[in-house]
Design a protein around this motif. Structure first.
Motif, PDB file in Angstrom:
ATOM      1  N   ALA A 199       4.470   9.233 -10.148  1.00 57.79           N
ATOM      2  CA  ALA A 199       4.952   8.263  -9.165  1.00 57.79           C
ATOM      3  C   ALA A 199       5.120   8.938  -7.802  1.00 57.79           C
ATOM      4  O   ALA A 199       4.765   8.367  -6.766  1.00 57.79           O
ATOM      5  N   PHE A 200       5.637  10.159  -7.796  1.00 62.94           N
ATOM      6  CA  PHE A 200       5.790  10.898  -6.544  1.00 62.94           C
ATOM      7  C   PHE A 200       4.428  11.194  -5.919  1.00 62.94           C
ATOM      8  O   PHE A 200       4.240  11.022  -4.709  1.00 62.94           O
ATOM      9  N   LEU A 201       3.474  11.633  -6.734  1.00 64.38           N
ATOM     10  CA  LEU A 201       2.127  11.891  -6.204  1.00 64.38           C
ATOM     11  C   LEU A 201       1.469  10.608  -5.706  1.00 64.38           C
ATOM     12  O   LEU A 201       0.742  10.617  -4.712  1.00 64.38           O
ATOM     13  N   GLY A 202       1.729   9.493  -6.376  1.00 60.26           N
ATOM     14  CA  GLY A 202       1.203   8.211  -5.914  1.00 60.26           C
ATOM     15  C   GLY A 202       1.776   7.826  -4.561  1.00 60.26           C
ATOM     16  O   GLY A 202       1.064   7.344  -3.679  1.00 60.26           O
ATOM     17  N   TYR A 203       3.090   8.056  -4.384  1.00 61.50           N
ATOM     18  CA  TYR A 203       3.711   7.748  -3.100  1.00 61.50           C
ATOM     19  C   TYR A 203       3.171   8.667  -2.004  1.00 61.50           C
ATOM     20  O   TYR A 203       2.917   8.221  -0.882  1.00 61.50           O
ATOM     21  N   LEU A 204       2.966   9.944  -2.313  1.00 54.49           N
ATOM     22  CA  LEU A 204       2.375  10.848  -1.335  1.00 54.49           C
ATOM     23  C   LEU A 204       0.961  10.420  -0.962  1.00 54.49           C
ATOM     24  O   LEU A 204       0.558  10.519   0.202  1.00 54.49           O
ATOM     25  N   PHE A 205       0.213   9.938  -1.940  1.00 51.80           N
ATOM     26  CA  PHE A 205      -1.138   9.462  -1.660  1.00 51.80           C
ATOM     27  C   PHE A 205      -1.110   8.249  -0.746  1.00 51.80           C
ATOM     28  O   PHE A 205      -1.915   8.139   0.174  1.00 51.80           O
ATOM     29  N   VAL A 206      -0.167   7.343  -0.972  1.00 52.21           N
ATOM     30  CA  VAL A 206      -0.034   6.158  -0.113  1.00 52.21           C
ATOM     31  C   VAL A 206       0.308   6.581   1.311  1.00 52.21           C
ATOM     32  O   VAL A 206      -0.268   6.069   2.280  1.00 52.21           O
TER      33      VAL A 206
ATOM     34  N   ILE B  81     -12.095  12.778   0.559  1.00 56.67           N
ATOM     35  CA  ILE B  81     -11.767  14.186   0.341  1.00 56.67           C
ATOM     36  C   ILE B  81     -10.312  14.319  -0.096  1.00 56.67           C
ATOM     37  O   ILE B  81      -9.992  15.078  -1.017  1.00 56.67           O
ATOM     38  N   GLY B  82      -9.432  13.575   0.540  1.00 57.13           N
ATOM     39  CA  GLY B  82      -8.017  13.600   0.163  1.00 57.13           C
ATOM     40  C   GLY B  82      -7.796  13.097  -1.245  1.00 57.13           C
ATOM     41  O   GLY B  82      -6.959  13.628  -1.987  1.00 57.13           O
ATOM     42  N   PHE B  83      -8.538  12.064  -1.648  1.00 55.71           N
ATOM     43  CA  PHE B  83      -8.419  11.556  -3.008  1.00 55.71           C
ATOM     44  C   PHE B  83      -8.834  12.619  -4.019  1.00 55.71           C
ATOM     45  O   PHE B  83      -8.165  12.807  -5.042  1.00 55.71           O
TER      46      PHE B  83
ATOM     47  N   SER C 124       1.514   5.067 -14.008  1.00 51.40           N
ATOM     48  CA  SER C 124       2.564   5.193 -12.988  1.00 51.40           C
ATOM     49  C   SER C 124       1.969   5.502 -11.617  1.00 51.40           C
ATOM     50  O   SER C 124       2.436   4.986 -10.598  1.00 51.40           O
ATOM     51  N   PHE C 125       0.923   6.340 -11.561  1.00 52.50           N
ATOM     52  CA  PHE C 125       0.260   6.652 -10.289  1.00 52.50           C
ATOM     53  C   PHE C 125      -0.357   5.392  -9.688  1.00 52.50           C
ATOM     54  O   PHE C 125      -0.122   5.058  -8.522  1.00 52.50           O
ATOM     55  N   MET C 126      -1.140   4.686 -10.486  1.00 51.53           N
ATOM     56  CA  MET C 126      -1.787   3.471  -9.993  1.00 51.53           C
ATOM     57  C   MET C 126      -0.771   2.354  -9.754  1.00 51.53           C
ATOM     58  O   MET C 126      -0.976   1.528  -8.864  1.00 51.53           O
ATOM     59  N   GLY C 127       0.301   2.334 -10.512  1.00 57.45           N
ATOM     60  CA  GLY C 127       1.332   1.318 -10.311  1.00 57.45           C
ATOM     61  C   GLY C 127       1.982   1.430  -8.940  1.00 57.45           C
ATOM     62  O   GLY C 127       2.216   0.416  -8.273  1.00 57.45           O
ATOM     63  N   ILE C 128       2.262   2.650  -8.511  1.00 57.70           N
ATOM     64  CA  ILE C 128       2.854   2.843  -7.176  1.00 57.70           C
ATOM     65  C   ILE C 128       1.871   2.420  -6.098  1.00 57.70           C
ATOM     66  O   ILE C 128       2.241   1.749  -5.125  1.00 57.70           O
ATOM     67  N   ILE C 129       0.609   2.779  -6.253  1.00 63.20           N
ATOM     68  CA  ILE C 129      -0.397   2.410  -5.254  1.00 63.20           C
ATOM     69  C   ILE C 129      -0.568   0.893  -5.202  1.00 63.20           C
ATOM     70  O   ILE C 129      -0.587   0.289  -4.118  1.00 63.20           O
ATOM     71  N   LEU C 130      -0.691   0.257  -6.353  1.00 69.16           N
ATOM     72  CA  LEU C 130      -0.862  -1.196  -6.385  1.00 69.16           C
ATOM     73  C   LEU C 130       0.376  -1.926  -5.885  1.00 69.16           C
ATOM     74  O   LEU C 130       0.270  -2.955  -5.217  1.00 69.16           O
ATOM     75  N   LEU C 131       1.553  -1.399  -6.193  1.00 69.05           N
ATOM     76  CA  LEU C 131       2.793  -1.983  -5.684  1.00 69.05           C
ATOM     77  C   LEU C 131       2.813  -1.952  -4.165  1.00 69.05           C
ATOM     78  O   LEU C 131       3.164  -2.941  -3.519  1.00 69.05           O
ATOM     79  N   HIS C 132       2.395  -0.851  -3.609  1.00 66.44           N
ATOM     80  CA  HIS C 132       2.376  -0.739  -2.154  1.00 66.44           C
ATOM     81  C   HIS C 132       1.341  -1.674  -1.532  1.00 66.44           C
ATOM     82  O   HIS C 132       1.618  -2.340  -0.543  1.00 66.44           O
TER      83      HIS C 132
END
Length: 92
Positions: free
Chosen positions: A14-21, A46-48, A77-85
């Motif tokens: 979840a933290f890595l997902g938020y950092l990616f967002v 490249i970042g992805f 959890s990673f994709m959930g944070i991204i999709l939530l955003h």
């Protein structure tokens, strides 16, 4: 599989997902000002890839197969944070 391992996987991903967002939002804002969408897209790709490598190495379960429940929980959890955003926070 212990509850502690599941919780750790969820929190780290979840933290890595938020950092990616945050990364993608910053890059998109920066390259929208420069009107250079191709270069912005390349930087995001490249970042992805870098986030993928970091996520695979940061996980304590990196030696497990992709279909292992801990890995699946991490991906969800990673994709959930991204999709939530994307679908909830950006629409508000």
């Amino acid at each position: 599989m212990k509850g502690k391992e599941m919780a750790l996987t969820i929190v780290i991903n979840a933290f890595l997902g938020y950092l990616f967002v945050l990364f993608v939002n910053h890059i998109v804002d920066l390259f929208n000002e420069l009107n250079n969408f191709f270069l912005g897209g390349m930087i995001v790709l490249i970042g992805f890839n870098l986030f993928y490598v970091i996520a695979r190495r940061a996980m304590p379960n990196s030696n497990l197969t992709f279909t292992h429940p801990l890995n699946l929980i991490g991906v969800v959890s990673f994709m959930g944070i991204i999709l939530l955003h994307v679908f909830v926070i950006n629409l508000i």
